[in-house]
Design a protein around this motif. Structure first.
Motif, PDB file in Angstrom:
ATOM      1  N   GLN A  25       0.799  -1.230   0.000  1.00  0.00           N
ATOM      2  CA  GLN A  25       0.000   0.000   0.000  1.00  0.00           C
ATOM      3  C   GLN A  25       0.832   1.280   0.000  1.00  0.00           C
ATOM      4  OE1 GLN A  25      -0.722  -2.494   2.529  1.00  0.00           O
ATOM      5  NE2 GLN A  25      -2.102  -3.394   1.022  1.00  0.00           N
ATOM      6  N   LEU A  26       2.146   1.160   0.231  1.00  0.00           N
ATOM      7  CA  LEU A  26       2.993   2.343   0.371  1.00  0.00           C
ATOM      8  C   LEU A  26       4.349   2.128  -0.287  1.00  0.00           C
ATOM      9  CD1 LEU A  26       3.646   5.148   1.631  1.00  0.00           C
ATOM     10  CD2 LEU A  26       4.396   3.917   3.678  1.00  0.00           C
ATOM     11  N   ASN A  57       5.050  10.229  10.826  1.00  0.00           N
ATOM     12  CA  ASN A  57       3.886  11.122  10.912  1.00  0.00           C
ATOM     13  C   ASN A  57       2.987  10.965   9.695  1.00  0.00           C
ATOM     14  OD1 ASN A  57       4.709  12.145  13.361  1.00  0.00           O
ATOM     15  ND2 ASN A  57       5.458  14.078  12.540  1.00  0.00           N
ATOM     16  N   ALA A  58       3.594  10.892   8.518  1.00  0.00           N
ATOM     17  CA  ALA A  58       2.808  10.743   7.286  1.00  0.00           C
ATOM     18  C   ALA A  58       2.020   9.437   7.323  1.00  0.00           C
ATOM     19  CB  ALA A  58       3.717  10.790   6.062  1.00  0.00           C
ATOM     20  N   ILE A  59       2.681   8.359   7.698  1.00  0.00           N
ATOM     21  CA  ILE A  59       2.017   7.057   7.744  1.00  0.00           C
ATOM     22  C   ILE A  59       0.886   7.073   8.775  1.00  0.00           C
ATOM     23  CG2 ILE A  59       2.323   4.623   8.363  1.00  0.00           C
ATOM     24  CD1 ILE A  59       5.190   4.885   7.153  1.00  0.00           C
ATOM     25  N   LYS A  65       0.075   6.946  -0.304  1.00  0.00           N
ATOM     26  CA  LYS A  65       0.405   5.798  -1.148  1.00  0.00           C
ATOM     27  C   LYS A  65       1.878   5.872  -1.565  1.00  0.00           C
ATOM     28  CE  LYS A  65      -4.226   5.168  -3.054  1.00  0.00           C
ATOM     29  NZ  LYS A  65      -4.880   5.968  -2.063  1.00  0.00           N
ATOM     30  N   GLN A  66       2.424   7.104  -1.531  1.00  0.00           N
ATOM     31  CA  GLN A  66       3.825   7.296  -1.902  1.00  0.00           C
ATOM     32  C   GLN A  66       4.451   8.387  -1.036  1.00  0.00           C
ATOM     33  OE1 GLN A  66       4.723   8.755  -5.897  1.00  0.00           O
ATOM     34  NE2 GLN A  66       6.551   7.484  -5.892  1.00  0.00           N
ATOM     35  N   ASP A  85       1.770  11.931  -0.726  1.00  0.00           N
ATOM     36  CA  ASP A  85       0.528  12.189  -1.457  1.00  0.00           C
ATOM     37  C   ASP A  85      -0.684  11.857  -0.587  1.00  0.00           C
ATOM     38  OD1 ASP A  85       0.642   9.441  -1.365  1.00  0.00           O
ATOM     39  OD2 ASP A  85       0.309   9.141  -3.511  1.00  0.00           O
ATOM     40  N   GLY A  86      -0.527  12.032   0.710  1.00  0.00           N
ATOM     41  CA  GLY A  86      -1.573  11.667   1.665  1.00  0.00           C
ATOM     42  C   GLY A  86      -2.668  12.715   1.797  1.00  0.00           C
TER      43      GLY A  86
END
Length: 143
Positions: A25-26, A57-59, A65-66, A85-86
């Motif tokens: 997924q990432l 933090n992004a996750i 996804k990237q 791209d969250g």
């Protein structure tokens, strides 16, 4: 200090970190531009920890996804960008809330005597850049 960072330096450690954090997924991509790996070990650790915090933090908050991590060495400074791209967020809301993650990042950037900026847009993603000067050594000195 992560063993890979201590043994092989920032580039290898970040590439390994990106491989470990990536999944179906990432996708995490690490790019080094003009990097000669002259960065002192203590500063490499600070950069590694900042990037680790930004990725985590992004996750945790953005469902990207990237994620792209870019380390650029210029003549007199380093520029590091972490983009995702969250979900993005309202920067004005986050600045008022005393987030431990942002505090940790700011403290480490301050220790590098650098600056960092955040750009984010809801449903588009977030880009964080931090810049810090190189420690220039006089080649004629023995110390």
């Amino acid at each position: 200090m992560p063993e890979l960072l201590n043994r092989y330096g920032l580039q290898e450690a970040l590439q390994d970190y990106a491989r470990r954090m990536s999944n179906d997924q990432l996708d995490i991509d690490v790019q080094f531009l003009h990097y000669k790996s002259d960065l002192e070990k203590d500063r490499q650790l600070l950069v590694y920890r900042i990037i680790q915090e930004l990725v985590n933090n992004a996750i945790k908050h953005a469902s990207p996804k990237q994620i792209i991590i870019q380390v650029v060495e210029e003549t007199d400074h380093y520029s590091i960008t972490v983009e995702d791209d969250g979900d993005g967020f309202d920067i004005h809301q986050i600045k008022g809330n005393n987030s431990a993650g942002l505090y940790n990042i700011q403290s480490r950037v301050d220790f590098l005597k650098g600056k960092f900026s955040i750009q984010s847009e809801k449903q588009v993603g977030t880009s964080v850049e931090f810049i810090f000067k190189k420690i220039l050594h006089d080649k004629n000195c023995d110390y």
